[in-house]
Design an enzyme around this catalytic site. Structure first.
Site, PDB file in Angstrom:
ATOM      1  N   GLY A   1       5.505   8.895  -1.355  1.00 25.22           N
ATOM      2  CA  GLY A   1       4.744  10.102  -1.075  1.00 25.22           C
ATOM      3  C   GLY A   1       3.342   9.841  -0.570  1.00 25.22           C
ATOM      4  O   GLY A   1       2.530  10.769  -0.489  1.00 25.22           O
TER       5      GLY A   1
ATOM      6  N   ARG B   1      17.201  -8.845  41.823  1.00 22.69           N
ATOM      7  CA  ARG B   1      18.362  -7.952  41.800  1.00 22.69           C
ATOM      8  C   ARG B   1      18.407  -7.150  43.088  1.00 22.69           C
ATOM      9  O   ARG B   1      17.415  -6.535  43.496  1.00 22.69           O
ATOM     10  CB  ARG B   1      18.243  -7.006  40.598  1.00 22.69           C
ATOM     11  CG  ARG B   1      19.342  -5.960  40.509  1.00 22.69           C
ATOM     12  CD  ARG B   1      20.619  -6.545  39.972  1.00 22.69           C
ATOM     13  NE  ARG B   1      21.517  -5.498  39.501  1.00 22.69           N
ATOM     14  CZ  ARG B   1      22.402  -4.860  40.259  1.00 22.69           C
ATOM     15  NH1 ARG B   1      22.511  -5.159  41.546  1.00 22.69           N
ATOM     16  NH2 ARG B   1      23.174  -3.926  39.733  1.00 22.69           N
TER      17      ARG B   1
ATOM     18  N   SER C   1       0.630   7.196   5.210  1.00 26.13           N
ATOM     19  CA  SER C   1      -0.613   7.254   5.979  1.00 26.13           C
ATOM     20  C   SER C   1      -1.774   7.811   5.159  1.00 26.13           C
ATOM     21  O   SER C   1      -2.927   7.465   5.398  1.00 26.13           O
ATOM     22  CB  SER C   1      -0.397   8.104   7.232  1.00 26.13           C
ATOM     23  OG  SER C   1       0.552   7.488   8.088  1.00 26.13           O
TER      24      SER C   1
ATOM     25  N   GLN D   1      15.048   0.789  31.573  1.00 25.81           N
ATOM     26  CA  GLN D   1      15.579   1.663  32.616  1.00 25.81           C
ATOM     27  C   GLN D   1      15.779   0.897  33.918  1.00 25.81           C
ATOM     28  O   GLN D   1      16.799   1.061  34.598  1.00 25.81           O
ATOM     29  CB  GLN D   1      14.618   2.835  32.836  1.00 25.81           C
ATOM     30  CG  GLN D   1      15.183   3.957  33.678  1.00 25.81           C
ATOM     31  CD  GLN D   1      16.257   4.740  32.943  1.00 25.81           C
ATOM     32  OE1 GLN D   1      16.349   4.693  31.725  1.00 25.81           O
ATOM     33  NE2 GLN D   1      17.094   5.450  33.692  1.00 25.81           N
TER      34      GLN D   1
ATOM     35  N   ILE E   1       7.496  -1.766   2.291  1.00 21.68           N
ATOM     36  CA  ILE E   1       6.621  -2.935   2.162  1.00 21.68           C
ATOM     37  C   ILE E   1       7.237  -4.125   2.899  1.00 21.68           C
ATOM     38  O   ILE E   1       8.312  -4.609   2.530  1.00 21.68           O
ATOM     39  CB  ILE E   1       6.391  -3.295   0.682  1.00 21.68           C
ATOM     40  CG1 ILE E   1       5.896  -2.071  -0.096  1.00 21.68           C
ATOM     41  CG2 ILE E   1       5.415  -4.458   0.567  1.00 21.68           C
ATOM     42  CD1 ILE E   1       4.645  -1.431   0.444  1.00 21.68           C
TER      43      ILE E   1
ATOM     44  N   GLU F   1       0.738   0.793   9.533  1.00 20.64           N
ATOM     45  CA  GLU F   1      -0.722   0.630   9.493  1.00 20.64           C
ATOM     46  C   GLU F   1      -1.442   1.846  10.074  1.00 20.64           C
ATOM     47  O   GLU F   1      -2.487   1.740  10.717  1.00 20.64           O
ATOM     48  CB  GLU F   1      -1.153  -0.667  10.180  1.00 20.64           C
ATOM     49  CG  GLU F   1      -0.685  -1.906   9.439  1.00 20.64           C
ATOM     50  CD  GLU F   1      -1.213  -3.199  10.008  1.00 20.64           C
ATOM     51  OE1 GLU F   1      -2.384  -3.230  10.439  1.00 20.64           O
ATOM     52  OE2 GLU F   1      -0.457  -4.184  10.034  1.00 20.64           O
TER      53      GLU F   1
ATOM     54  N   LEU G   1       0.822  -1.213   0.000  1.00 21.54           N
ATOM     55  CA  LEU G   1       0.000   0.000   0.000  1.00 21.54           C
ATOM     56  C   LEU G   1       0.858   1.265   0.000  1.00 21.54           C
ATOM     57  O   LEU G   1       0.664   2.155  -0.823  1.00 21.54           O
ATOM     58  CB  LEU G   1      -0.925  -0.005   1.220  1.00 21.54           C
ATOM     59  CG  LEU G   1      -1.843   1.204   1.413  1.00 21.54           C
ATOM     60  CD1 LEU G   1      -2.842   1.311   0.270  1.00 21.54           C
ATOM     61  CD2 LEU G   1      -2.585   1.112   2.750  1.00 21.54           C
TER      62      LEU G   1
ATOM     63  N   GLU H   1       3.659   4.219  -0.310  1.00 24.77           N
ATOM     64  CA  GLU H   1       4.526   4.742  -1.370  1.00 24.77           C
ATOM     65  C   GLU H   1       5.409   5.838  -0.790  1.00 24.77           C
ATOM     66  O   GLU H   1       5.131   6.335   0.315  1.00 24.77           O
ATOM     67  CB  GLU H   1       3.681   5.307  -2.513  1.00 24.77           C
ATOM     68  CG  GLU H   1       2.797   4.290  -3.191  1.00 24.77           C
ATOM     69  CD  GLU H   1       1.912   4.875  -4.283  1.00 24.77           C
ATOM     70  OE1 GLU H   1       1.112   4.127  -4.846  1.00 24.77           O
ATOM     71  OE2 GLU H   1       2.044   6.098  -4.554  1.00 24.77           O
TER      72      GLU H   1
END
Length: 375
Positions: A121, A257, A124, A326, A149, A353, A117, A119
């Site tokens: 340019g 720990r 979204s 962290q 892709i 997506e 889908l 490209e």
């Protein structure tokens, strides 16, 4: 099932999937080459019946599949999800001949699919697609480029979205099923942060006919959106799976720990961060399940719910994984550490997506569209 719980059979299935991911699929994933299609892994997904289950599942099953596999092996989850994303347009809109040719191969893990889908340019903004489908005597000729892709350029077939009517926006896009061996179709890999394969495709007069159309000519945007509405909550499920894996690792690490005379978990600042990680992960999980249940029930507002699920879950996973790193300290940044792997994996779902900003736009647009005018 309600939006708030799974029944015992679903819970047992999720545990089985996680065990399969850890014991059967992770060893295959570790033998794969980053940035390349891992065909033995795809074949194993077929042999275990997971690809068959994928193509016959509703949104909730898809979410449970992706969350559970991600908890045990993100590479297996991604390989499965990409097969679904590339193949679902064939399931929903393919002709009998297209289904007979490709679906058995995908189910068996022998054929690799891709959803083409985006490209350079038009990522979204899917309605701005520029890949040109010029009329020809026997159909069309595709000319242009696709980029970002997944599974390109190694897939065996592509679901390709091209512009068949200029100036028509979303109404002038057609979906085509394009086998990888079509003349004029070439591709190259892209060196990306994510470990799964991503590439670009070049179309130099690639021939397609009416036999290659998925659905109807000029109605391909609907095929794309139907696919994304199904898969967006499951991207959230993938994120929840990663957050769950990071949370599990953090609970174990902070319990064992020692620092400043005792285990890290006894430091309130640490314990509160772990509690926040767990709360956000559970909230994301429930939002994903609710969106999936709404999709399966055919309830209204599915695009909004899908967008909310993807937005919140992917942003949550980024927070949880970052916090886990962290709390683990420098060891989490070593190559090969689970959290180092998750840290690289977790960033991309906030973009693909539909980026988080696009999801917010979808949510706001639907809220205002449903607003009652003032008296």
């Amino acid at each position: 099932m309600t939006a708030f719980s799974l029944d015992p059979a679903q819970t047992a299935w999720c545990e089985e999937l996680r065990t399969l991911a850890e014991q059967r699929l992770r060893p295959l994933a570790e033998k794969g080459e980053p940035g390349r299609v891992n065909r033995p892994l795809v074949a194993a997904l077929g042999e275990l019946g997971l690809l068959d289950r994928l193509l016959g599942s509703g949104a909730l099953d898809l979410c449970l599949l992706r969350e559970s596999l991600a908890r045990g092996c993100t590479e297996a989850e991604t390989a499965l999800a990409l097969q679904g994303l590339g193949t679902y347009p064939v399931v929903q809109a393919g002709t009998a001949a297209q289904r007979e040719r490709w679906l058995p191969e995908v189910r068996a893990g022998r054929a690799v699919a891709a959803f083409a889908l985006s490209e350079p340019g038009a990522g979204s903004d899917a309605a701005a697609l520029a890949l040109d489908a010029a009329p020809a005597a026997d159909g069309w000729r595709l000319t242009g480029e696709k980029c970002w892709i997944s599974n390109a350029p190694e897939a065996d077939f592509y679901t390709v979205f091209a512009r068949t009517t200029q100036g028509a926006g979303a109404r002038g896009v057609t979906a085509f099923l394009v086998p990888a061996d079509r003349p004029g179709l070439t591709g190259s890999p892209l060196d990306m942060l994510s470990p799964h394969p991503i590439g670009s495709l070049a179309f130099d007069g690639v021939p397609v006919t009416s036999d290659d159309v998925l659905g109807e000519a000029d109605r391909g945007f609907r095929v794309a959106m139907n696919t994304l509405n199904l898969f967006r909550p499951s991207v959230g499920a993938f994120a929840v799976g990663m957050a769950g894996a990071a949370l599990d690792a953090t609970v174990g690490h902070t319990a064992e720990r020692t620092a400043f005379g005792g285990p890290l978990k006894d430091l309130q600042s640490v314990a509160h961060q772990v509690a926040e990680m767990a709360t956000r992960t559970e909230a994301a999980r429930l939002l994903v399940y609710a969106a999936a249940a709404a999709y399966d029930a055919g309830e209204p507002g599915v695009p909004r719910r899908a967008a909310m699920a993807k937005l919140f879950a992917t942003e949550t996973a980024q927070y949880v994984v970052d916090t886990a790193v962290q709390l683990h300290g420098a060891r989490a940044l070593r190559r090969g550490h689970l959290l180092e792997h998750l840290y690289r994996e977790v960033r991309a779902p906030r973009i693909y997506e539909g980026a988080s900003e696009v999801q917010r736009t979808i949510i706001a647009k639907e809220l205002y569209a449903n607003r009652e005018p003032s008296a």
